[in-house]
Design a protein around this motif. Structure first.
Motif, short mmCIF file in Angstrom:
data_model
loop_
_atom_site.label_atom_id
_atom_site.label_comp_id
_atom_site.label_asym_id
_atom_site.label_seq_id
_atom_site.Cartn_x
_atom_site.Cartn_y
_atom_site.Cartn_z
N LEU A 186 0.82 -1.21 0.00
CA LEU A 186 0.00 0.00 0.00
C LEU A 186 0.86 1.26 0.00
CD1 LEU A 186 -2.80 1.33 0.24
CD2 LEU A 186 -2.60 1.12 2.73
N LEU A 187 1.91 1.26 0.81
CA LEU A 187 2.79 2.42 0.87
C LEU A 187 3.49 2.64 -0.47
CD1 LEU A 187 4.36 2.06 4.44
CD2 LEU A 187 2.75 3.83 3.65
N LEU A 188 3.98 1.57 -1.09
CA LEU A 188 4.64 1.74 -2.39
C LEU A 188 3.67 2.26 -3.45
CD1 LEU A 188 7.08 0.27 -1.12
CD2 LEU A 188 7.37 -0.87 -3.32
N GLU A 195 4.54 10.64 -4.89
CA GLU A 195 5.90 11.17 -4.73
C GLU A 195 6.72 11.09 -6.00
OE1 GLU A 195 10.12 11.36 -4.09
OE2 GLU A 195 9.02 9.57 -4.75
N SER A 196 6.41 10.18 -6.91
CA SER A 196 7.30 9.94 -8.05
C SER A 196 7.60 11.18 -8.90
CB SER A 196 6.75 8.80 -8.93
OG SER A 196 5.44 9.06 -9.34
N PRO A 197 6.72 12.18 -9.01
CA PRO A 197 7.12 13.37 -9.78
C PRO A 197 8.31 14.11 -9.18
CG PRO A 197 4.74 13.29 -9.55
CD PRO A 197 5.29 12.24 -8.63
N LEU A 198 8.61 13.90 -7.91
CA LEU A 198 9.70 14.63 -7.26
C LEU A 198 11.05 13.95 -7.46
CD1 LEU A 198 7.97 15.53 -3.87
CD2 LEU A 198 8.11 16.90 -5.96
N SER A 199 11.09 12.62 -7.37
CA SER A 199 12.37 11.92 -7.44
C SER A 199 12.34 10.68 -8.33
CB SER A 199 12.81 11.50 -6.03
OG SER A 199 12.00 10.44 -5.55
N GLY A 200 11.17 10.30 -8.81
CA GLY A 200 11.04 9.05 -9.54
C GLY A 200 10.66 7.89 -8.65
N MET A 201 10.60 8.12 -7.32
CA MET A 201 10.21 7.11 -6.33
C MET A 201 11.09 5.88 -6.42
SD MET A 201 8.76 4.90 -4.35
CE MET A 201 8.24 3.55 -5.41
N SER A 202 12.27 5.99 -5.83
CA SER A 202 13.18 4.86 -5.84
C SER A 202 13.04 4.03 -4.57
CB SER A 202 14.63 5.34 -5.97
OG SER A 202 15.53 4.27 -5.78
N LEU A 203 13.41 4.60 -3.42
CA LEU A 203 13.47 3.90 -2.14
C LEU A 203 14.58 2.85 -2.10
CD1 LEU A 203 9.73 2.93 -1.44
CD2 LEU A 203 11.02 4.54 -0.10
N ASN A 204 15.15 2.55 -3.25
CA ASN A 204 15.93 1.33 -3.40
C ASN A 204 17.18 1.58 -4.25
OD1 ASN A 204 16.88 -1.26 -4.16
ND2 ASN A 204 14.84 -2.13 -3.99
N PRO A 205 18.38 1.61 -3.64
CA PRO A 205 19.59 1.86 -4.43
C PRO A 205 19.82 0.83 -5.54
CG PRO A 205 20.04 2.03 -2.07
CD PRO A 205 18.66 1.47 -2.21
#
Length: 260
Positions: A186-188, A195-205
């Protein structure tokens, strides 16, 4: 026991867990890349049906990605490894003592290997559509604006801390533990939509590196390492200190399970 010996012993005992971690991030990149094409490319019937509103298309991608995370978390394979699929998540659980150091190292190596393999594979499989500017090879990049990197870094740290806090809140309760996978999905889904317009929504290197290497796009790569890793580590440490007084509080299981 020398660390190299411990690493070799862990590999012999838990190699299946590491394959699950590699396969999990591969599945994530494969599905998210395909979803990006299906929901964003102008030639896609799904994208045309959803209309020109990008937030509607992002919501579609978010639901697919979130559903995948839920499915993997509750699958027998995800239960085997703990379904980290993310070096930052592994770092947070290592900081809490829920995963041993050799296993954490193998987890991270497997996650990066899986992400690199999937990134290159999807780059070639989706080549006719993947380069469109609305998809941009499924890479994560800061927005093109003054101090866009700072905004992206702050956003990545915020969502990473939120995900780790949500996982810890669920996993440290016998009543809520069974909903941890659903909460993560749900959070993803929410982060992809909002959030993705700000950073692309990575969370994950690992996810970011896999796509970046395949596309040869390195813009702002450092912040997708620093943001999630620092935020999840700090959140785990703060949570550990907060819970220290409750010595009787239930701990989530250790992954890999020493009895496995």
């Amino acid at each position: 026991m020398a660390f190299a010996t411990r690493m070799a012993q862990a590999l012999r005992q838990h190699w299946r867990h590491y394959l699950v971690e590699a396969g999990g991030i591969m599945a994530f990149l494969a599905v998210s890349s395909t979803a990006a094409v299906v929901f964003h490319h102008p030639a896609s019937a799904v994208a045309r049906a959803l209309g020109p509103h990008e937030w509607v298309q992002r919501t579609g991608v978010g639901l697919v990605v979130g559903g995948l995370i839920v499915a993997m978390a509750y699958s027998p394979w995800g239960r085997r490894s703990g379904a980290h699929f993310n070096p930052a998540v592994t770092l947070g659980f290592w900081q809490l003592g829920h995963i041993r150091t050799p296993d954490a190292v193998w987890y991270v190596l497997a996650q990066f290997a899986g992400a690199l393999g999937a990134g290159l594979g999807m780059y070639w499989l989706l080549a006719p559509w993947f380069g469109h500017h609305l998809i941009h090879y499924n890479t994560t990049r800061p927005i093109e604006a003054p101090h866009g990197w700072a905004l992206a870094l702050g956003a990545e740290m915020l969502i990473s801390a939120g995900l780790m806090l949500g996982l810890l809140w669920a996993l440290h309760s016998a009543r809520r533990k069974k909903w941890a996978g659903a909460l993560a999905g749900l959070l993803l889904a929410l982060f992809v939509s909002v959030e993705s317009p700000l950073s692309g929504m990575s969370l994950n290197p690992a996810r970011t590196l896999g796509a970046a290497v395949a596309a040869g796009q390195w813009q702002g790569l450092w912040l997708y390492f620093l943001g999630p890793l620092a935020a999840m580590w700090a959140t785990a440490e703060a949570y550990r200190r907060h819970r220290r007084a409750g010595a009787g509080a239930e701990r989530p299981p250790m992954y890999p399970d020493p009895a496995a």
